[in-house]
Write a protein that holds these residues in place. Sequence first.
Motif, PDB file in Angstrom:
ATOM      1  N   ASN A 125       7.388   4.564  -8.162  1.00  0.00           N
ATOM      2  CA  ASN A 125       7.843   5.398  -7.050  1.00  0.00           C
ATOM      3  C   ASN A 125       9.348   5.343  -6.826  1.00  0.00           C
ATOM      4  OD1 ASN A 125       5.431   6.651  -5.348  1.00  0.00           O
ATOM      5  ND2 ASN A 125       4.745   4.676  -6.164  1.00  0.00           N
ATOM      6  N   LYS A 161       6.049   4.379   1.037  1.00  0.00           N
ATOM      7  CA  LYS A 161       6.672   5.520   1.706  1.00  0.00           C
ATOM      8  C   LYS A 161       7.736   5.068   2.690  1.00  0.00           C
ATOM      9  CE  LYS A 161       5.502   9.645   4.417  1.00  0.00           C
ATOM     10  NZ  LYS A 161       4.399  10.417   5.043  1.00  0.00           N
ATOM     11  N   LYS A 211       3.736  -0.346  -8.759  1.00  0.00           N
ATOM     12  CA  LYS A 211       3.702   0.785  -7.830  1.00  0.00           C
ATOM     13  C   LYS A 211       5.113   1.121  -7.351  1.00  0.00           C
ATOM     14  CE  LYS A 211       0.473   0.751  -4.635  1.00  0.00           C
ATOM     15  NZ  LYS A 211      -0.364   1.990  -4.742  1.00  0.00           N
ATOM     16  N   ASP A 257       0.856  -1.182   0.000  1.00  0.00           N
ATOM     17  CA  ASP A 257       0.000   0.000   0.000  1.00  0.00           C
ATOM     18  C   ASP A 257       0.898   1.239   0.000  1.00  0.00           C
ATOM     19  OD1 ASP A 257       0.915   0.335   2.610  1.00  0.00           O
ATOM     20  OD2 ASP A 257      -1.011  -0.141   3.548  1.00  0.00           O
ATOM     21  N   ASP A 258       0.291   2.415  -0.041  1.00  0.00           N
ATOM     22  CA  ASP A 258       1.072   3.649  -0.150  1.00  0.00           C
ATOM     23  C   ASP A 258       1.987   3.852   1.055  1.00  0.00           C
ATOM     24  OD1 ASP A 258      -0.076   4.193  -2.591  1.00  0.00           O
ATOM     25  OD2 ASP A 258      -1.603   5.554  -1.772  1.00  0.00           O
ATOM     26  N   GLU A 259       1.511   3.473   2.234  1.00  0.00           N
ATOM     27  CA  GLU A 259       2.349   3.629   3.427  1.00  0.00           C
ATOM     28  C   GLU A 259       3.588   2.745   3.340  1.00  0.00           C
ATOM     29  OE1 GLU A 259       2.203   3.270   8.316  1.00  0.00           O
ATOM     30  OE2 GLU A 259       0.602   2.380   7.101  1.00  0.00           O
TER      31      GLU A 259
END
Length: 390
Positions: free
Chosen positions: A287, A236, A283, A231-233
């Motif tokens: 990123n 990050k 993803k 997921d995005d977290e």
Amino acid sequence: MKVEYQNAQVFDGHKFVKQNFTVENGIFTAVGTNNQSADQTVDLTGYYVTPGLINAHTHITLAADPHYWDNKEQNAVTKTVLAIQNLKESLTVGVTFVRDVGSTEDVDLNLMKLHLSDLPGIVASGSALSMTGGHGAKGGLEVDGVDEARKGARTVLKKGAKNVKVMATGGVATPGETPYDVQLSEDEIRAAVVEAHHKGFPTAAHAQGTEGIKNAVRAGIDSVEHAIFMDDEAVKLMKQYGTVVVPTLVAPRAIYENPEELPYFMVKKARLVAKPHFASIQKLVQNGVPIAMGTDSGCPYDDFSHWVVNEMKMYQDAGMTPEQVLNSSTMVAAKLLRVEDRVGAVKENLAADFVVLKNNPLDNLSAFEQEIAVYHNGRQLVNRLEKAGD
């Protein structure tokens, strides 16, 4: 003997550049210059040269053929024979260095220590650390709690491991668990990571589910293996901690493309994870999270040759440029394994691990399965070229 290879198109990490390079005593001693004192010259006009490929996720004591062990006894000797066969198969597509992330009978440790000249180099992990009854527990080292995780890491390092592997989640190939299952905790993983880093060695976490991935990243793991549910977290966190991902995209694919003789639970899980796995790697690529090539070779139908090329092709499908794919399979993987001072580039004072190709891999990565010659420490171990080589 000094051998000068002339007029080659050499991959420099960005593009192919025409240059000469010299190999002496298994080492690159001159790159980009003419060597007037060479004992022998090899003309590579029209050929492409890349560094030897690095497969950062293998299991050399496992058989991709589900029937391999039929009527064979499994012990240290027979598993060593299998490991040697697997390593030699790796060479056929240009893999000159591997990281084993979970061996049995300490076969990977012992082969690494032997430095056999006709096999790829090895970064060995020995037994992977898992919770009692967890993923890989049958062939691994079971640990529960921070103190046991610390001792487990110290145990494999004492045996000579140059990497510590931990199991942060469940997986696809083990019955009774799912990739979502959180297994070793963040604190347990951190204890193992600290011990490995004290010795200057990297760590890897089998981590497929989102929470297990985050636990491993926060614990300071060097590479997350598989990274199926991101997921995005999690992305990050990886960027914050500098985590590398080893995707092993072909591992579930090799299972669901060969369902006839595999357990239904395994095929079902492989099919369920395939799309989210690929989406997660897309993803990560978008990123800028570093990707190191690794295939999970040794898992069902996931052999040490053809599926290496498929893995690289799938990175390109996920959005990586051909140059990025080659870097993931050479320089990036070398840095992850902390062997960039030995391999990973055609560069002076590094080991002369290189691949000579008839066709440009930046046009089609299938070049590694076509006309190819493979050199490890300056020795030609594979030759499917019509003219190149000594």
